[in-house]
Scaffold this active site. Structure first.
Site: not given
Ligand SMILES: CC(C)(COP(=O)(O)OP(=O)(O)OC[C@H]1O[C@@H](n2cnc3c(N)ncnc32)[C@H](O)[C@@H]1OP(=O)(O)O)[C@@H](O)C(=O)NCCC(=O)NCCS
Length: 468
Positions: A274, A304, A350, A359, A405
């Site tokens: 992105s 993604h 990843h 995160r 995620d």
């Protein structure tokens, strides 16, 4: 004669295009005096000099060889971009302008009574490299509230979408349509000098970020039948308004979650799909709305941003197959069945990271504080103890650890936002912060059109035919 006629008609066509631009564009933004814009104007000359000096001293130095495998392998690790806003270390994770997530949580201004950083502060940090004052952050909240209204025709575009159209497609369409009022597109038509590009780009980026809650809220309410959208409250911060538009404004813990969520999803250096797409499309001088809509289309891919939706679908399927409170053995079997079915375990792995994503850790800490006994949170913890070993045993994934995620959907579900098709829209709201900051700096520093070189397989074969 023929050529002068065609020149004349070309000129008149371009004049009428310019007139159309002036007549049809209208400003939906309240006029504002931005302290952030003033600070940016001060910083641009010194940053320009810094880049000039680095290029003069190091411009002809090499990063080392480019491997043919990198051309075929999705350009993994290929040094190709510059972005100062955030840098990703494979072991340590993301740093925003040099600050880790815990440092941002400690140092950035918070809402009164809150403990998570305000995304307004993160945006200021991304743009300037400086930690803002509480007053500067409050001004940004007000400015975004003043710019938040979306044109009627964009509301109508969203309202006309069938509820079966994925929220990310609706989101991208609405953001594309905001280009109708782009200050950059208008300034370009009016012949703005290259040195001044950053000014209207900044205005568009501020409008873009400000308008996203109204777009996201409208899509959410339309698709999931949640009734009429309330008005933006100019006395509240961005995350509070976003939460209120989704129907969760009264839940202070959810508002805090939004502050954390937007902060940690905002940027992940320049090479992810992105961020890079926004930069690439922006390099053609497409305005920030067109550039960010392209980012959103990349974010909507399951490898993604859509992975946050996929994680929840996967967890729900697991629960329906092996039941709640399943044994480790049953979970292991389910994970193996995913891999044996030729699918990826969503939320794990990843392209850059080689450790647990900080995160993920930040969200886990939020869960430990706010929902320690939630069964889905416990399941996420159980999976954390199982999946990495299986991925290592399967032997393909370079990083067996969870990414951002793997955790976000469980937190949203806990508070009642359990429509997983919407999760990537929230990721998109957040990612606008990083893409916008990058677009502003690319225009300020005069970043050129991106145009890497592609090769044919035949050319590669010939190039190395007689070489070791
Ligand atoms: C993120 C991701 C796309 C990175 O891709 P990548 O850089 O190509 O990853 P790797 O180099 O480790 O991939 C090597 C192999 O391991 C596989 N792999 C990587 N992560 C995997 C996972 N979570 N589950 C199963 N297999 C995985 C890849 O599909 C690839 O298989 P292949 O050789 O058959 O093509 C990948 O880890 C993935 O698909 N993860 C799941 C989706 C996800 O969570 N995305 C959000 C990322 S923030």
């Amino acid at each position: 004669m023929a050529s002068s006629l065609s020149t004349r008609s070309l000129l008149s066509a371009s004049r009428s295009r310019a007139a159309w631009g002036r007549a049809s564009r209208f400003s939906t933004s309240a006029p504002v005096n931005s302290a952030l814009k003033e600070r940016l104007a001060q910083l641009i000359p010194q940053e320009t000099e810094k880049v000039k000096a680095v290029r003069a001293e190091h411009g002809k130095k090499s990063f080392g060889p480019v491997l043919v495998d990198q051309l075929y392998g999705g350009m993994r690790g290929l040094p190709a971009l510059i972005w100062d806003g955030s840098v990703l270390d494979a072991e340590e994770g993301i740093r925003f302008r040099g600050k880790s997530i815990p440092e941002c949580q400690a140092e950035l201004p918070k809402a009164p009574g809150g403990s998570e950083p305000l995304p307004e502060a993160l945006f200021w940090l991304l743009v300037t490299g400086e930690v803002p004052t509480q007053a500067q952050v409050a001004e940004l909240s007000k400015e975004w509230a003043a710019r938040a209204a979306i044109p009627k025709f964009v509301e109508e575009i969203i309202d006309r979408c069938p509820p079966t159209l994925h929220p990310m497609s609706q989101f991208s369409m609405a953001v594309t349509a905001l280009n109708h009022d782009s200050a950059f597109a208008k300034a370009y038509q009016d012949g703005v000098s290259k040195k001044e590009y950053w000014g209207p780009t900044f205005e568009d980026c501020m409008d873009l970020i400000a308008k996203l809650p109204n777009i996201a809220g409208r899509i959410y309410r339309n698709v999931f039948g949640k009734g009429k959208l309330p008005a933006i409250d100019p006395s509240k911060d961005y995350s509070h308004n976003l939460a209120a538009l989704l129907g969760f404004g009264d839940n202070e813990a959810f508002v805090e979650l939004m502050r954390l969520y937007i902060t940690i999803h905002s940027d992940h250096e320049g090479g992810n799909v992105s961020a890079h797409t926004g930069k690439l499309v922006g390099s053609a001088l497409s305005d920030p709305f067109l550039s960010f809509a392209a980012s959103l289309n990349g974010l909507a891919g399951p490898l993604h941003g859509l992975a946050n939706q996929e994680v929840l679908i996967w967890l729900r399927r697991m629960q329906s197959k092996i039941g709640e409170n399943a044994s480790d053995e049953a979970v292991k079997e389910y994970v193996w069945s995913t891999l044996k079915g030729g699918q990826v375990v969503p939320g794990y792995g990843h392209a850059v990271l080689r450790k647990t994503d900080p995160r993920y850790t930040a969200q886990r800490e939020f869960a430990l504080k706010h929902l320690p006994d939630d069964p889905m949170f416990k399941l996420v913890g159980q999976i954390y103890n199982i999946v990495p070993n299986i991925l290592l045993e399967a032997g393909k994934a370079k990083n067996p650890w969870p990414n951002v995620d793997a955790h976000s959907g469980v937190l949203l579900t806990y508070y009642g936002l359990d429509q997983m098709q919407f999760y990537t829209v929230l990721f998109g709201v957040s990612r606008a912060f990083g893409v916008a900051a990058q677009l502003i700096w690319d225009r300020a520093l005069g970043a050129p059109l991106e145009r890497p070189k592609s090769y044919s397989t035949e050319a590669i074969a010939k190039m190395f035919a007689n070489k070791q």
